[in-house]
Write a protein that holds these residues in place. Structure first.
Motif, mmCIF file in Angstrom:
data_model
loop_
_atom_site.group_PDB
_atom_site.id
_atom_site.type_symbol
_atom_site.label_atom_id
_atom_site.label_comp_id
_atom_site.label_asym_id
_atom_site.label_seq_id
_atom_site.Cartn_x
_atom_site.Cartn_y
_atom_site.Cartn_z
ATOM 1 N N VAL A 19 5.462 -5.855 -0.224
ATOM 2 C CA VAL A 19 5.479 -4.396 -0.321
ATOM 3 C C VAL A 19 4.066 -3.821 -0.230
ATOM 4 C CG1 VAL A 19 5.976 -2.471 -1.858
ATOM 5 C CG2 VAL A 19 7.658 -4.283 -1.573
ATOM 6 N N ASN A 20 3.124 -4.398 -0.964
ATOM 7 C CA ASN A 20 1.758 -3.875 -0.931
ATOM 8 C C ASN A 20 1.106 -4.063 0.427
ATOM 9 O OD1 ASN A 20 0.539 -2.888 -3.697
ATOM 10 N ND2 ASN A 20 1.955 -4.536 -4.203
ATOM 11 N N SER A 21 1.351 -5.196 1.074
ATOM 12 C CA SER A 21 0.790 -5.423 2.401
ATOM 13 C C SER A 21 1.317 -4.401 3.396
ATOM 14 C CB SER A 21 1.118 -6.847 2.868
ATOM 15 O OG SER A 21 0.647 -7.059 4.178
ATOM 16 N N PHE A 22 2.627 -4.148 3.342
ATOM 17 C CA PHE A 22 3.200 -3.162 4.249
ATOM 18 C C PHE A 22 2.639 -1.770 3.970
ATOM 19 C CE2 PHE A 22 6.251 0.090 5.372
ATOM 20 C CZ PHE A 22 6.560 -0.233 6.684
ATOM 21 N N VAL A 23 2.626 -1.380 2.702
ATOM 22 C CA VAL A 23 2.179 -0.028 2.357
ATOM 23 C C VAL A 23 0.717 0.185 2.733
ATOM 24 C CG1 VAL A 23 1.695 1.520 0.418
ATOM 25 C CG2 VAL A 23 3.895 0.345 0.560
ATOM 26 N N ASP A 24 -0.137 -0.808 2.467
ATOM 27 C CA ASP A 24 -1.560 -0.656 2.788
ATOM 28 C C ASP A 24 -1.764 -0.311 4.251
ATOM 29 O OD1 ASP A 24 -2.331 -1.140 0.208
ATOM 30 O OD2 ASP A 24 -2.818 -3.250 0.518
ATOM 31 N N GLN A 25 -1.010 -0.983 5.132
ATOM 32 C CA GLN A 25 -1.173 -0.733 6.565
ATOM 33 C C GLN A 25 -0.426 0.520 7.013
ATOM 34 O OE1 GLN A 25 -1.348 -4.257 9.175
ATOM 35 N NE2 GLN A 25 -0.714 -5.433 7.366
ATOM 36 N N ALA A 26 0.741 0.768 6.416
ATOM 37 C CA ALA A 26 1.500 1.963 6.789
ATOM 38 C C ALA A 26 0.746 3.234 6.429
ATOM 39 C CB ALA A 26 2.868 1.945 6.107
ATOM 40 N N LEU A 27 0.012 3.225 5.326
ATOM 41 C CA LEU A 27 -0.746 4.418 4.943
ATOM 42 C C LEU A 27 -1.820 4.746 5.966
ATOM 43 C CD1 LEU A 27 -1.188 3.889 1.082
ATOM 44 C CD2 LEU A 27 0.370 5.450 2.248
ATOM 45 N N ARG A 28 -2.357 3.725 6.638
ATOM 46 C CA ARG A 28 -3.373 3.976 7.664
ATOM 47 C C ARG A 28 -2.757 4.446 8.971
ATOM 48 N NH1 ARG A 28 -5.525 -0.960 5.487
ATOM 49 N NH2 ARG A 28 -4.711 -2.161 7.243
ATOM 50 N N GLN A 29 -1.507 4.075 9.218
ATOM 51 C CA GLN A 29 -0.907 4.320 10.523
ATOM 52 C C GLN A 29 0.055 5.508 10.539
ATOM 53 O OE1 GLN A 29 0.846 0.702 12.029
ATOM 54 N NE2 GLN A 29 -0.870 -0.552 11.346
ATOM 55 N N ALA A 30 0.649 5.836 9.398
ATOM 56 C CA ALA A 30 1.686 6.865 9.356
ATOM 57 C C ALA A 30 1.095 8.252 9.565
ATOM 58 C CB ALA A 30 2.434 6.804 8.029
ATOM 59 N N GLY A 31 1.863 9.099 10.227
ATOM 60 C CA GLY A 31 1.490 10.498 10.370
ATOM 61 C C GLY A 31 2.209 11.354 9.336
ATOM 62 N N GLY A 32 1.878 12.622 9.292
ATOM 63 C CA GLY A 32 2.519 13.540 8.367
ATOM 64 C C GLY A 32 1.830 13.607 7.020
ATOM 65 N N HIS A 33 2.551 14.109 6.044
ATOM 66 C CA HIS A 33 1.982 14.389 4.727
ATOM 67 C C HIS A 33 3.006 14.059 3.659
ATOM 68 C CE1 HIS A 33 4.571 17.963 4.520
ATOM 69 N NE2 HIS A 33 4.290 18.086 5.801
ATOM 70 N N ALA A 34 2.545 13.932 2.433
ATOM 71 C CA ALA A 34 3.460 13.672 1.322
ATOM 72 C C ALA A 34 4.421 14.845 1.165
ATOM 73 C CB ALA A 34 2.669 13.449 0.034
ATOM 74 N N PRO A 35 5.684 14.573 0.826
ATOM 75 C CA PRO A 35 6.647 15.680 0.684
ATOM 76 C C PRO A 35 6.316 16.582 -0.491
ATOM 77 C CG PRO A 35 7.613 13.596 -0.039
ATOM 78 C CD PRO A 35 6.301 13.259 0.603
ATOM 79 N N ASN A 36 6.628 17.851 -0.320
ATOM 80 C CA ASN A 36 6.364 18.811 -1.385
ATOM 81 C C ASN A 36 7.166 18.508 -2.640
ATOM 82 O OD1 ASN A 36 4.558 20.271 0.167
ATOM 83 N ND2 ASN A 36 6.144 21.620 0.996
ATOM 84 N N THR A 37 8.309 17.821 -2.500
ATOM 85 C CA THR A 37 9.121 17.525 -3.678
ATOM 86 C C THR A 37 8.386 16.628 -4.654
ATOM 87 O OG1 THR A 37 10.150 15.685 -2.473
ATOM 88 C CG2 THR A 37 11.302 17.799 -2.456
#
Length: 470
Positions: free
Chosen positions: A155-173
């Motif tokens: 999970v941490n390995s995926f998230v670390d790389q996804a945070l660098r690659q993903a577009g958009g923004h955190a949801p307002n909720t």
């Protein structure tokens, strides 16, 4: 104008910023509330938790990820301001492997990247405007093959790389979850929420949050300044090409298609200047280089019409220096120490490569001196993404510092490399159209476009595969 576009990025204040007496009282309150903190767990329960925070761990698999580990993971996600959702779930009937990922995305109803550890297996999916299918497939495969099946590592390995690659923004909720930690899905939930609420009123937490926001804003301004220098040079170079063109729309030999090409090139030049003037964040420069690339293709088309040659094929620009204009063919090339791959090249650079020479590459300033843009770090991702935003980029950038930083909105669009039909040089759309990452879409998404990873590796025994676990 830029201030209105800034996104929140909050992280929970450390609990030790509170008096010990307050913490002790909260512990007692949390213990009293614990029996009521969790009822039946199902997709709707998980979705409700993820709408309020990025991480959910089902109490039945609490041994796979501790509350402290889950809170730390949620803290990283909210601090990065990206729509990345994580659920650690048991292999249970209420989470069918074949549909768990798709069902969770539909129930949450927010565009983003979704990672699920289901029993002993891991997979992920993403809306195409946030992260393209090819990026998710590659990343999930890498995580499955390299983690040894450990939940926290995967999970941490995926998230670390996804945070660098993903577009958009955190949801307002997520604003409704002051600690930014979502749900740990156990009796500790009430305690964490109470501690988070108390931490928000602590002066130390507020000061820390402000400092982090300021630091992030300062970092983005510095990155944008670096990009602005390079892109202003590219805009100037395109303007000089227009000046050298020696084309007069009123000339008797000019026809309507020629005038249309020329007008399109002028419009795109003005568009690039306007977009760069209004740019507030590094990601804002991608439409600028898209406009410059479109404008150069319009000039190439005009040149062919004037010379009586066949109109050029729509191809990506020269990889080595996009200012060279549209490429004419692909050539085999390898970065220093890397493996060969096919890259698009202009005629002059193609000849240089085939003759054993060195292409004339677009260099940019770095702390260690001038470097080709693809070897100058991820800050140049938006720059390259506008010029070369097609599905060829993963292969092009293997072994370079720019690497995987271009897996963002619009990645994979057009040019016959992953493409979509009807490209006319003006459309800012493509397969990434729709709500931005972190925006609400309800269940209105195409499961076929909700890209997922492979079920191979990680102990998969079938039924846990791409595009929504089957």
């Amino acid at each position: 104008m830029c201030d209105g576009r800034e996104r929140f990025a909050r992280r929970a204040a450390a609990p030790w910023s509170l008096p010990l007496a307050v913490l002790a009282a909260l512990v007692l309150m949390g213990a009293a509330l614990a029996p009521a903190a969790h009822s039946a767990t199902g997709v709707d329960t998980v979705a409700a938790a993820l709408r309020n925070g990025p991480v959910f761990v089902d109490p039945r698999v609490a041994g796979q990820m501790s509350p402290a580990q889950a809170t730390a993971l949620a803290d990283r996600i909210t601090g990065a301001d990206k729509p990345v959702f994580v659920a650690v779930l048991p292999a249970a009937p209420e989470f069918p492997a074949a549909t768990a990922l798709q069902d969770l995305r539909s129930a949450v109803g927010i565009t983003g990247v979704y990672a699920i550890h289901l029993g002993s297996r891991f997979n992920a999916g993403a809306d195409p405007q946030v992260m393209p299918r090819s990026a998710v497939v590659n990343l999930v495969g890498q995580v499955q093959r390299s983690s040894g099946g450990d939940t926290v590592t995967e999970v941490n390995s995926f998230v670390d790389q996804a945070l660098r690659q993903a577009g958009g923004h955190a949801p307002n909720t997520w604003r409704n979850d002051p600690a930014g930690s979502g749900s740990i899905g156990s009796g500790t939930t009430a305690l964490i929420v109470l501690v988070g609420l108390a931490a928000l009123v602590a002066a130390g937490g507020l000061v820390l949050s402000r400092r982090r926001r300021k630091a992030r804003a300062a970092r983005e301004r510095a990155q944008l300044d670096r990009l602005r220098t390079v892109i202003d040079e590219d805009i100037t170079a395109f303007g000089e090409e227009l000046d050298r063109l020696d084309f007069r729309p009123a000339d008797p030999v000019a026809d309507d298609p020629m005038r249309g090409d020329y007008a399109r090139a002028l419009d795109l030049y003005e568009r690039a200047k306007s977009l760069m003037t209004s740019a507030c964040r590094p990601d804002d420069v991608q439409p600028v280089t898209e406009a410059l690339e479109d404008g150069r293709f319009a000039l190439a088309t005009l040149d062919a019409r004037r010379a009586g040659r066949p109109l050029p094929e729509r191809r990506p620009p020269c990889f080595f220096d996009p200012r060279h204009g549209p490429s004419v063919r692909d050539v085999a090339w390898a970065p220093p120490g890397g493996t060969p791959r096919e890259v698009p090249a202009c005629a002059a650079d193609a000849v240089r490569i085939e003759d054993g020479g060195t292409p004339l590459s677009r260099t940019v300033d770095t702390p260690s001196g001038p470097e080709p843009y693809w070897n100058a770090g991820p800050v140049y991702g938006p720059y390259a993404g506008g010029y070369l935003g097609g599905g060829l980029l993963p292969g092009l950038l293997i072994g370079t510092l720019l690497g995987g930083s271009l897996y963002g909105p619009g990645y994979g669009d057009g040019y016959g490399y992953g493409g979509y039909d009807g490209y006319d040089g003006y459309d800012d759309g493509g397969p990434g159209n729709g709500p931005d990452g972190g925006d609400s879409s309800g269940s209105g998404f195409d499961p076929g476009d909700f890209g997922g990873g492979s079920g191979g590796g990680g102990g998969s025994d079938g039924g846990f595969d791409g595009g929504g676990f089957g």
